[in-house]
Design a protein around this motif. Structure first.
Motif, PDB file in Angstrom:
ATOM      1  N   VAL A 178      24.051  61.175  71.560  1.00  0.00           N
ATOM      2  CA  VAL A 178      24.466  61.498  69.968  1.00  0.00           C
ATOM      3  C   VAL A 178      25.874  61.142  69.523  1.00  0.00           C
ATOM      4  N   MET A 179      26.800  60.997  70.473  1.00  0.00           N
ATOM      5  CA  MET A 179      28.213  60.504  70.258  1.00  0.00           C
ATOM      6  C   MET A 179      28.329  58.947  70.210  1.00  0.00           C
ATOM      7  N   TYR A 180      27.531  58.733  70.992  1.00  0.00           N
ATOM      8  CA  TYR A 180      27.257  57.118  70.813  1.00  0.00           C
ATOM      9  C   TYR A 180      26.624  56.539  69.502  1.00  0.00           C
ATOM     10  N   ALA A 181      25.688  57.295  69.174  1.00  0.00           N
ATOM     11  CA  ALA A 181      24.969  56.708  67.890  1.00  0.00           C
ATOM     12  C   ALA A 181      26.157  57.141  66.553  1.00  0.00           C
ATOM     13  N   CYS A 197      34.029  71.547  60.006  1.00  0.00           N
ATOM     14  CA  CYS A 197      34.035  71.146  58.553  1.00  0.00           C
ATOM     15  C   CYS A 197      35.578  70.738  58.310  1.00  0.00           C
ATOM     16  N   ALA A 198      36.547  71.490  58.805  1.00  0.00           N
ATOM     17  CA  ALA A 198      37.957  71.125  58.673  1.00  0.00           C
ATOM     18  C   ALA A 198      38.060  69.889  59.509  1.00  0.00           C
ATOM     19  N   SER A 199      37.763  69.430  60.787  1.00  0.00           N
ATOM     20  CA  SER A 199      38.049  68.582  61.241  1.00  0.00           C
ATOM     21  C   SER A 199      37.355  67.289  60.813  1.00  0.00           C
ATOM     22  N   ALA A 200      36.213  67.416  60.227  1.00  0.00           N
ATOM     23  CA  ALA A 200      35.414  66.266  59.743  1.00  0.00           C
ATOM     24  C   ALA A 200      35.996  65.843  58.372  1.00  0.00           C
ATOM     25  N   GLN A 249      31.994  71.399  69.795  1.00  0.00           N
ATOM     26  CA  GLN A 249      32.046  71.340  68.279  1.00  0.00           C
ATOM     27  C   GLN A 249      33.288  70.491  67.815  1.00  0.00           C
ATOM     28  N   SER A 250      34.260  70.695  68.316  1.00  0.00           N
ATOM     29  CA  SER A 250      35.404  69.872  67.976  1.00  0.00           C
ATOM     30  C   SER A 250      35.357  68.427  67.972  1.00  0.00           C
ATOM     31  N   ARG A 251      34.631  68.065  68.873  1.00  0.00           N
ATOM     32  CA  ARG A 251      34.603  66.446  69.035  1.00  0.00           C
ATOM     33  C   ARG A 251      33.283  65.930  68.232  1.00  0.00           C
ATOM     34  N   LEU A 252      32.389  66.840  67.981  1.00  0.00           N
ATOM     35  CA  LEU A 252      31.231  66.559  67.195  1.00  0.00           C
ATOM     36  C   LEU A 252      31.376  66.149  65.614  1.00  0.00           C
ATOM     37  N   GLY A 253      32.470  67.353  65.162  1.00  0.00           N
ATOM     38  CA  GLY A 253      32.737  67.564  63.922  1.00  0.00           C
ATOM     39  C   GLY A 253      33.548  66.112  63.290  1.00  0.00           C
ATOM     40  N   ILE A 309      29.580  59.879  58.491  1.00  0.00           N
ATOM     41  CA  ILE A 309      29.222  60.097  57.125  1.00  0.00           C
ATOM     42  C   ILE A 309      29.964  59.196  55.959  1.00  0.00           C
ATOM     43  N   LEU A 310      31.408  59.201  56.243  1.00  0.00           N
ATOM     44  CA  LEU A 310      32.302  58.548  55.436  1.00  0.00           C
ATOM     45  C   LEU A 310      32.367  57.073  55.413  1.00  0.00           C
ATOM     46  N   SER A 311      32.140  56.547  56.812  1.00  0.00           N
ATOM     47  CA  SER A 311      31.845  55.345  57.176  1.00  0.00           C
ATOM     48  C   SER A 311      30.683  54.703  56.448  1.00  0.00           C
ATOM     49  N   GLY A 312      29.665  55.540  56.340  1.00  0.00           N
ATOM     50  CA  GLY A 312      28.350  55.263  55.788  1.00  0.00           C
ATOM     51  C   GLY A 312      28.297  54.927  54.231  1.00  0.00           C
ATOM     52  N   THR A 313      29.264  56.003  53.659  1.00  0.00           N
ATOM     53  CA  THR A 313      29.489  55.903  52.290  1.00  0.00           C
ATOM     54  C   THR A 313      30.228  54.771  51.799  1.00  0.00           C
TER      55      THR A 313
END
Length: 483
Positions: free
Chosen positions: A211-214, A273-276, A398-402, A409-413
């Motif tokens: 998942v992290m790789y993707a 949410c904060a880290s993202a 969770q801190s890594r996934l955020g 998402i921002l890169s995709g935007t």
């Protein structure tokens, strides 16, 4: 000397030193990638494997960090991880080709993946809930300064010395921390840990890594790339299977039952949410400032650095605001105000005063820093010491996934809107709107975090809000009662 080196001070010193080198290592390499590619005679795109290998190896060992700490002892596991990380740093500096450098970066990731959750478990077992707000003042250093210092240090070392020096700098911090902890850090083992949950590990390690790789490669190669969507799909399937397996195991590697704890579950989502939002902004805004507003790399680094100063000041404010306002209000206020600052940042242009922008980023550190600090204090308020290792492991995941989700998402935007456009005379120019929309999306993460934080009950975190009783006060209480 022995009085000064009490277990709590030793814990803080070793933890801060270890987390500093790990946090700085996450950002120090980016500036040097182009130079590394040129010296090792590889295409610039190929050097990206250095970051991918590090993050994926880190994700593989994360799930078993809590079990290892409880089984082997937190001191032994923590110092072993720090030794692996520091030794791999030294080996990276001697690498002569991309293959060996990647291998040593993978080993670095193994050490880094074990350090954070085991270190947090040690920390929260050392300090009771009512003292965690106070100790947060000294622990903000690796979170605030290291990631911001990384690119600046890297740029100076690459320009004046060699890219190899970005790995040397870990040694003067890592080696003394290892020796210091070896002699004065106290060991802690948990009884009845049980055997390693092999099925849980075989599902969680590759599942999280895929998942992290993707998430990392998706924005680079496109989400339609077979390597991206296949790895992401397999990773999600493995993690879905993990949920079923872990709920049926008596002593699971990842204790999903901890999510039944309302405060721990809610603060975990708030943290994501904060880290993202924060790391997403710190990714998008420098790109906008350089590519669309034509600022230099140095100006960009100096402009974003006040955010780290704001975080440091926030760490001094948290022990005052946290018990007076309560974690819920601190988090909601921090999220809402920071979201408004992100909206303001999205409106800046080439004519905006740089000091106004620096002031905005400083304010981001002040307000969001208090939110992050409050989350770390409140999250483990109701977690018993015996479960702390597995709780910090889950929180670290969770801190890594955020951030990974936020960056994806921002890169995709940015990719969807396009960072360049053709003007009326047919010339290609930067598309400022793409960056502005991405910053608004980052603000959306924060507003989502504010909504989730509204579900927090301050009464659940009461243990972290009440003031610690001093020994003298404890002795005087019975006397006062008799009078």
């Amino acid at each position: 000397m022995s009085a000064w080196l009490n277990p709590r001070k030793v814990m803080c010193i070793v933890y801060v030193a270890a987390m500093f080198v790990v946090a700085m290592d996450a950002t120090v390499l980016n500036v040097a990638l182009q130079t590394i590619s040129q010296e090792l005679n590889v295409p610039p795109a190929a050097s990206g494997i250095l970051n991918v290998g590090y993050l994926v190896s880190l994700a593989i060992v994360l799930p078993m960090a809590g079990w290892l700490g409880d089984k082997w002892g937190t001191k032994r596991t923590f110092l072993l991880a720090l030794t692996i990380f520091t030794t791999a740093s030294a080996m990276c500096s001697f690498a002569q080709n991309l293959t060996t450098l990647t291998i040593f970066r993978v080993i670095q990731g193994i050490g880094g993946g074990l350090l954070t959750p085991v270190g947090m478990a040690m920390l929260f077992r050392t300090f009771p809930p009512e003292e965690r707000a106070k100790v947060s003042r000294s622990l903000i250093l690796p979170i605030a300064i290291a990631p911001a210092v990384g690119p600046i240090v890297s740029g100076m070392l690459v320009e004046h010395f060699s890219w190899r020096w970005i790995f040397y700098v870990n040694l003067p911090i890592g080696i003394p921390a290892i020796l210091f902890g070896l002699f004065w850090l106290k060991e802690n083992k948990q009884p009845n840990v049980g055997k390693l949950d092999v099925p849980g590990f075989l599902l969680s390690a590759p599942g999280l890594a895929l998942v992290m790789y993707a998430l990392i490669q998706g924005p680079i190669h496109g989400w339609s790339s077979p390597a991206v969507w296949v790895s992401g799909t397999i990773g999600i399937i493995l993690l879905a299977a993990l949920v079923k397996v872990e709920l049926s195991v008596k002593q699971p590697l990842l204790d999903l039952r901890l999510l039944g704890n309302r405060l721990f579950r809610t603060t975990g989502l708030v943290s994501m949410c904060a880290s993202a939002g924060l790391l997403g902004m710190l990714y998008v805004f420098p790109l906008m400032y350089q590519n669309a507003l034509n600022a230099s790399a140095l100006d960009t680094g100096l402009t974003t650095f006040p955010e780290a100063i704001g975080l440091m000041i926030a760490s001094q404010l948290v022990p005052w605001t946290y018990p007076r306002l309560g974690p819920k209000r601190v988090m909601v206020i921090g999220f809402v105000v920071t979201a408004l600052i992100f909206v303001t940042l999205s409106m800046v242009d080439a004519n905006t005063n740089p000091w106004f922008i620096r002031g905005l980023l400083f304010s981001v550190g002040i307000f969001l820093g208090q939110t992050v600090g409050s989350v770390q204090i409140a999250a483990f308020a109701t977690i018993p010491p015996a479960s702390m290792g597995r709780a910090t492991t889950w929180f670290a995941m969770q801190s890594r996934l955020g951030p990974a989700m936020g960056l994806a998402i921002l890169s995709g935007t940015l990719a969807f809107i396009g960072t360049s456009t053709v003007n009326a005379v047919g010339q290609v120019e930067p598309n400022l709107m793409a960056y502005r929309v991405a910053l608004l999306v980052a603000a959306g993460f924060l507003l989502l975090g504010a909504c989730i934080a509204m579900l927090i009950r301050d009464s659940d975190a009461a243990a972290t809000i009440r003031k610690p009783v001093k020994p003298r006060e404890a002795k005087e209480k019975p006397v006062a009662a008799e009078g």
